[in-house]
Design an enzyme around this catalytic site. Structure first.
Site, short mmCIF file in Angstrom:
data_model
loop_
_atom_site.label_atom_id
_atom_site.label_comp_id
_atom_site.label_asym_id
_atom_site.label_seq_id
_atom_site.Cartn_x
_atom_site.Cartn_y
_atom_site.Cartn_z
N ASP A 1 -10.94 2.93 4.83
CA ASP A 1 -10.94 1.45 4.25
C ASP A 1 -12.55 1.22 4.53
O ASP A 1 -12.85 -0.01 4.17
CB ASP A 1 -10.29 0.79 5.58
CG ASP A 1 -9.41 -0.27 5.09
OD1 ASP A 1 -9.19 -0.50 3.91
OD2 ASP A 1 -8.59 -0.79 5.87
N GLN B 1 -3.99 -1.95 9.68
CA GLN B 1 -4.11 -3.01 9.14
C GLN B 1 -4.50 -4.36 9.96
O GLN B 1 -4.34 -4.23 11.02
CB GLN B 1 -2.55 -3.37 8.84
CG GLN B 1 -2.60 -4.58 7.89
CD GLN B 1 -3.39 -4.67 6.39
OE1 GLN B 1 -3.09 -3.65 5.78
NE2 GLN B 1 -3.76 -5.57 6.02
N LYS C 1 0.90 -1.31 0.00
CA LYS C 1 0.18 -0.01 -0.03
C LYS C 1 0.85 1.16 0.02
O LYS C 1 0.58 2.31 -0.64
CB LYS C 1 -0.93 -0.10 1.10
CG LYS C 1 -2.16 -1.07 1.10
CD LYS C 1 -2.86 -1.22 2.32
CE LYS C 1 -3.62 -2.61 2.03
NZ LYS C 1 -4.39 -2.84 3.31
#
Ligand code: NDP
Length: 291
Positions: free
Chosen positions: A121, A98, A54
């Site tokens: 997200d 994450q 990412k």
């Protein structure tokens, strides 16, 4: 019949190109580069790889990335404190924690701490709640399901009125994918490990999104002729003919299904590349919303 391939790699590249152009336009208009903060807790090797992918994608698109690492032993308060600091940092438009977090940390509480404006997200309960409600719009949509729908739309598959079957009901893929389809007026069936007669249900699908993590479980004779198949599954199987001795396959038996379907994503090179592309897109959206 041989299905047409939905080339996720090429479509993701177009999205990333567009992001790069958007960022360049923002910078030339005197605005700061969009910023994405990544939070990695612990030493999970797969998570380390995802975070570094990412960050590389950010660098390529001109998005500033701010990497934060906390040890496996970090407490709930330490993780939440870091997220709160990132919420207050004006250079940061998006925050990506994450997942999975190490055992003992409360994932829901951490996700709740992220400011909804920075939830690129799309996992904040408010964004998911809005996704599930008629007449409400989430600020951001979770990246993998967003990528699935984007692929269908790019190749011109008609979603409205279609019978769509989603295999899997996870928070990160199956459930939001089903919600996105219903918002686009598909008639949606959500399947899971207790579903009876899975092949029979799948045979009614004009659109199939498979996200169960079971290698090649969906066979060719489950597929409705002319269906569009989005295979999210990533499974490693042994293959002595492959240089590595193994290879990646999806949840759908590709060689069988491609003879029946009209559209199909390969694994790898289908949904996989879309996740990061949509994360970049959400980050640029966050920067635009921030003004
Ligand atoms: P989860 O394990 O969280 O969820 C799996 C879902 O599949 C559950 O709802 C489960 O049912 C259902 N399921 C499992 N076995 C069966 C079965 N035999 N029959 C019917 N349903 C079944 O997985 P994720 O949603 O996180 O991921 C799914 C797949 O997608 C994985 O292969 C993962 O690697 C891949 N993935 C790919 C991404 C990408 O391409 N970027 C991103 C995220 C995931 P129940 O709820 O009853 O347990």
């Amino acid at each position: 019949m041989t299905a047409q391939l939905i080339d996720g790699k090429a479509i993701a590249e177009q999205v990333r190109q567009q992001v790069q152009e958007d960022v360049a336009a923002m910078v030339s208009a005197g605005k700061p580069k969009p910023g994405l903060a990544t939070v990695l807790v612990g030493e999970n090797p797969a998570s380390q790889v995802y975070v570094s992918m990412k960050q590389k994608a950010c660098a390529q698109a001109g998005v500033e990335s701010f990497g934060h690492k906390l040890p496996e032993t970090a407490t709930q308060e330490e993780v939440e404190k870091l997220v709160s600091e990132l919420n207050a940092d004006e250079r940061i438009n998006g925050i990506l924690v994450q997942l999975p977090l190490p055992a003992g940390l409360d994932e829901e509480r951490v996700l709740n701490t992220i400011s909804i404006e920075k939830d690129v997200d799309g996992f904040h309960p408010l964004n998911i709640g809005r996704l599930a409600q008629k007449g409400r719009d989430p600020l951001y949509v979770p990246c993998t399901p967003y990528g699935c729908i984007y692929l269908l739309e790019q190749v011109g598959v008609k979603i409205e009125g279609a019978n769509a079957v989603v295999l899997g009901r996870s928070n990160i893929v199956g459930m939001p994918a089903a919600l996105l389809l219903v918002r686009r007026n598909a008639t949606v069936t959500i399947c899971h490990s207790r579903t009876q007669d899975l092949p029979g249900v799948v045979r009614g699908a004009d659109i199939l999104i498979a996200a169960i993590g079971r290698a090649q479980m969906v066979r060719g004779d489950w597929i409705k002729p002319g269906a569009a198949i989005i295979d999210v599954g990533i499974n490693r199987i042994e293959d002595p003919s492959h240089p590595k001795g193994s290879r990646l396959v999806g949840d759908v038996h590709f060689d069988e299904a491609k003879e029946v379907a009209d559209w199909i994503t390969p694994v790898p090179g289908g949904v996989g590349p879309m996740t990061i592309a949509m994360l970049l897109r959400n980050t640029v959206r966050a920067a635009k919303l921030a003004g």
